[in-house]
Design a protein around this motif. Structure first.
Motif, PDB file in Angstrom:
ATOM      1  N   ASP A  11       0.934  -1.304  -0.178  1.00  0.00           N
ATOM      2  CA  ASP A  11       0.088   0.166  -0.057  1.00  0.00           C
ATOM      3  C   ASP A  11       0.496   1.250   0.158  1.00  0.00           C
ATOM      4  OD1 ASP A  11      -2.061  -1.691   0.410  1.00  0.00           O
ATOM      5  OD2 ASP A  11      -2.277  -1.120   1.730  1.00  0.00           O
ATOM      6  N   GLU A  12       2.206   0.720   0.589  1.00  0.00           N
ATOM      7  CA  GLU A  12       2.746   2.198   0.989  1.00  0.00           C
ATOM      8  C   GLU A  12       3.754   2.990  -0.610  1.00  0.00           C
ATOM      9  OE1 GLU A  12       5.595   5.115   1.157  1.00  0.00           O
ATOM     10  OE2 GLU A  12       6.599   2.887   0.943  1.00  0.00           O
ATOM     11  N   LYS A  13       4.108   1.399  -1.665  1.00  0.00           N
ATOM     12  CA  LYS A  13       4.689   1.671  -2.529  1.00  0.00           C
ATOM     13  C   LYS A  13       3.709   2.132  -3.359  1.00  0.00           C
ATOM     14  CE  LYS A  13       7.375  -2.145  -2.368  1.00  0.00           C
ATOM     15  NZ  LYS A  13       8.177  -3.243  -2.258  1.00  0.00           N
ATOM     16  N   ALA A  14       2.546   1.603  -3.255  1.00  0.00           N
ATOM     17  CA  ALA A  14       0.943   2.443  -4.276  1.00  0.00           C
ATOM     18  C   ALA A  14       0.780   3.865  -4.306  1.00  0.00           C
ATOM     19  CB  ALA A  14      -0.274   1.393  -3.981  1.00  0.00           C
ATOM     20  N   LEU A  15       0.855   3.856  -3.453  1.00  0.00           N
ATOM     21  CA  LEU A  15       0.316   5.430  -2.499  1.00  0.00           C
ATOM     22  C   LEU A  15       1.668   6.669  -3.221  1.00  0.00           C
ATOM     23  CD1 LEU A  15      -0.589   7.722  -0.805  1.00  0.00           C
ATOM     24  CD2 LEU A  15       0.215   6.921   0.926  1.00  0.00           C
ATOM     25  N   ALA A  16       3.619   5.533  -2.654  1.00  0.00           N
ATOM     26  CA  ALA A  16       4.646   6.448  -3.161  1.00  0.00           C
ATOM     27  C   ALA A  16       3.821   6.400  -4.650  1.00  0.00           C
ATOM     28  CB  ALA A  16       5.624   5.747  -2.701  1.00  0.00           C
ATOM     29  N   ALA A  17       3.840   5.817  -5.487  1.00  0.00           N
ATOM     30  CA  ALA A  17       3.559   5.977  -6.579  1.00  0.00           C
ATOM     31  C   ALA A  17       2.729   7.377  -7.341  1.00  0.00           C
ATOM     32  CB  ALA A  17       3.713   4.017  -7.168  1.00  0.00           C
ATOM     33  N   ALA A  19       1.720   9.317  -5.541  1.00  0.00           N
ATOM     34  CA  ALA A  19       1.813  11.226  -5.026  1.00  0.00           C
ATOM     35  C   ALA A  19       3.549  11.178  -6.257  1.00  0.00           C
ATOM     36  CB  ALA A  19       2.583  11.181  -4.148  1.00  0.00           C
ATOM     37  N   GLU A  20       4.467  10.557  -7.011  1.00  0.00           N
ATOM     38  CA  GLU A  20       5.107  10.610  -7.536  1.00  0.00           C
ATOM     39  C   GLU A  20       4.834  11.264  -8.998  1.00  0.00           C
ATOM     40  OE1 GLU A  20       9.419   8.943  -9.624  1.00  0.00           O
ATOM     41  OE2 GLU A  20       8.747   8.127  -7.167  1.00  0.00           O
ATOM     42  N   ARG A  21       3.562  10.601  -9.374  1.00  0.00           N
ATOM     43  CA  ARG A  21       3.531  10.396 -10.372  1.00  0.00           C
ATOM     44  C   ARG A  21       2.724  11.544 -10.824  1.00  0.00           C
ATOM     45  NH1 ARG A  21       1.023   5.210 -11.912  1.00  0.00           N
ATOM     46  NH2 ARG A  21      -0.126   5.438  -9.784  1.00  0.00           N
ATOM     47  N   ASP A  22       1.657  12.313  -9.457  1.00  0.00           N
ATOM     48  CA  ASP A  22       1.021  13.284  -9.522  1.00  0.00           C
ATOM     49  C   ASP A  22       1.782  14.374  -9.061  1.00  0.00           C
ATOM     50  OD1 ASP A  22      -1.432  12.162 -10.259  1.00  0.00           O
ATOM     51  OD2 ASP A  22      -2.710  11.989  -8.724  1.00  0.00           O
ATOM     52  N   GLY A  23       3.097  14.506  -8.698  1.00  0.00           N
ATOM     53  CA  GLY A  23       3.983  14.957  -8.077  1.00  0.00           C
ATOM     54  C   GLY A  23       3.749  16.135  -6.724  1.00  0.00           C
ATOM     55  N   VAL A  24       2.873  15.208  -6.030  1.00  0.00           N
ATOM     56  CA  VAL A  24       2.647  15.659  -4.731  1.00  0.00           C
ATOM     57  C   VAL A  24       3.245  14.545  -3.823  1.00  0.00           C
ATOM     58  CG1 VAL A  24       0.545  17.234  -5.387  1.00  0.00           C
ATOM     59  CG2 VAL A  24       0.454  14.237  -4.596  1.00  0.00           C
ATOM     60  N   SER A  25       2.785  15.264  -2.416  1.00  0.00           N
ATOM     61  CA  SER A  25       3.203  15.031  -1.341  1.00  0.00           C
ATOM     62  C   SER A  25       2.584  13.567  -0.926  1.00  0.00           C
ATOM     63  CB  SER A  25       2.844  15.186   0.251  1.00  0.00           C
ATOM     64  OG  SER A  25       2.134  15.464   0.274  1.00  0.00           O
ATOM     65  N   LYS A  26       2.957  12.756   0.099  1.00  0.00           N
ATOM     66  CA  LYS A  26       1.825  11.262   0.139  1.00  0.00           C
ATOM     67  C   LYS A  26       0.951  11.643   0.428  1.00  0.00           C
ATOM     68  CE  LYS A  26       5.643   8.351   1.654  1.00  0.00           C
ATOM     69  NZ  LYS A  26       5.855   7.348   2.427  1.00  0.00           N
ATOM     70  N   ALA A  28      -1.142  15.187   0.253  1.00  0.00           N
ATOM     71  CA  ALA A  28      -2.050  15.397  -0.634  1.00  0.00           C
ATOM     72  C   ALA A  28      -2.077  14.077  -1.556  1.00  0.00           C
ATOM     73  CB  ALA A  28      -0.935  15.661  -1.472  1.00  0.00           C
ATOM     74  N   ALA A  29      -1.229  13.034  -1.422  1.00  0.00           N
ATOM     75  CA  ALA A  29      -2.274  11.677  -2.702  1.00  0.00           C
ATOM     76  C   ALA A  29      -3.016  11.305  -2.351  1.00  0.00           C
ATOM     77  CB  ALA A  29      -0.658  11.383  -3.036  1.00  0.00           C
ATOM     78  N   ALA A  30      -3.460  11.023  -0.757  1.00  0.00           N
ATOM     79  CA  ALA A  30      -4.212  10.426  -0.474  1.00  0.00           C
ATOM     80  C   ALA A  30      -5.175  11.038  -0.103  1.00  0.00           C
ATOM     81  CB  ALA A  30      -3.696   9.950   1.538  1.00  0.00           C
ATOM     82  N   ILE A  31      -5.107  12.291   0.167  1.00  0.00           N
ATOM     83  CA  ILE A  31      -6.972  12.946   0.540  1.00  0.00           C
ATOM     84  C   ILE A  31      -7.159  13.113  -1.045  1.00  0.00           C
ATOM     85  CG2 ILE A  31      -7.158  15.701   0.579  1.00  0.00           C
ATOM     86  CD1 ILE A  31      -6.752  14.095   3.889  1.00  0.00           C
ATOM     87  N   ALA A  32      -6.579  13.203  -2.365  1.00  0.00           N
ATOM     88  CA  ALA A  32      -6.877  13.378  -3.683  1.00  0.00           C
ATOM     89  C   ALA A  32      -7.617  12.100  -3.985  1.00  0.00           C
ATOM     90  CB  ALA A  32      -5.888  13.901  -4.226  1.00  0.00           C
ATOM     91  N   ALA A  33      -6.907  10.806  -3.749  1.00  0.00           N
ATOM     92  CA  ALA A  33      -7.953   9.887  -3.669  1.00  0.00           C
ATOM     93  C   ALA A  33      -9.098   9.530  -2.584  1.00  0.00           C
ATOM     94  CB  ALA A  33      -6.808   8.123  -3.546  1.00  0.00           C
ATOM     95  N   ALA A  39     -16.314  11.598  -4.706  1.00  0.00           N
ATOM     96  CA  ALA A  39     -17.134  11.880  -5.755  1.00  0.00           C
ATOM     97  C   ALA A  39     -18.067  10.400  -6.511  1.00  0.00           C
ATOM     98  CB  ALA A  39     -16.354  12.873  -6.378  1.00  0.00           C
ATOM     99  N   ARG A  40     -16.764   9.468  -7.127  1.00  0.00           N
ATOM    100  CA  ARG A  40     -17.328   8.903  -7.797  1.00  0.00           C
ATOM    101  C   ARG A  40     -18.360   8.353  -7.372  1.00  0.00           C
ATOM    102  NH1 ARG A  40     -12.965   4.877  -8.229  1.00  0.00           N
ATOM    103  NH2 ARG A  40     -11.827   6.852  -8.838  1.00  0.00           N
ATOM    104  N   ARG A  41     -18.441   7.796  -5.688  1.00  0.00           N
ATOM    105  CA  ARG A  41     -19.884   6.714  -5.247  1.00  0.00           C
ATOM    106  C   ARG A  41     -20.706   7.711  -4.809  1.00  0.00           C
ATOM    107  NH1 ARG A  41     -16.350   2.869  -0.354  1.00  0.00           N
ATOM    108  NH2 ARG A  41     -14.896   1.997  -2.542  1.00  0.00           N
ATOM    109  N   GLY A  42     -20.736   9.206  -4.763  1.00  0.00           N
ATOM    110  CA  GLY A  42     -21.701   9.706  -4.999  1.00  0.00           C
ATOM    111  C   GLY A  42     -22.199  10.096  -6.250  1.00  0.00           C
ATOM    112  N   HIS A  43     -21.574   9.894  -6.962  1.00  0.00           N
ATOM    113  CA  HIS A  43     -22.374   9.788  -9.166  1.00  0.00           C
ATOM    114  C   HIS A  43     -22.709   8.384  -8.796  1.00  0.00           C
ATOM    115  CE1 HIS A  43     -22.810  10.766 -13.078  1.00  0.00           C
ATOM    116  NE2 HIS A  43     -22.069   9.431 -13.667  1.00  0.00           N
TER     117      HIS A  43
END
Length: 67
Positions: A11-17, A19-26, A28-33, A39-43
């Protein structure tokens, strides 16, 4: 509110990847996810509800078209 998030090594590797792909911290990546999934489930719920209403409203027509 502060909280601790315990991740497996995979899970940590996936989160790090992510974050790196989006150019943000881990963080920020977790919050964005979290926001993206919420939002997707609401839709999906809104679409399912609209579909159910339409099927109920047009049940007679759909039955006739199916014959």
């Amino acid at each position: 509110m502060a909280m601790t998030l315990r991740l497996t090594a995979d899970d940590e590797k996936a989160l790090a990847a992510l974050a790196e792909r989006d150019g943000v911290s881990k963080h920020a990546a977790a919050i964005a996810a979290i926001h993206e999934v919420a939002a997707r489930r609401g839709h999906e719920s809104a679409v399912a509800e609209a579909s159910q209403k339409a099927r109920s409203r047009y049940a007679d027509l759909l039955e006739r078209l199916g014959k």
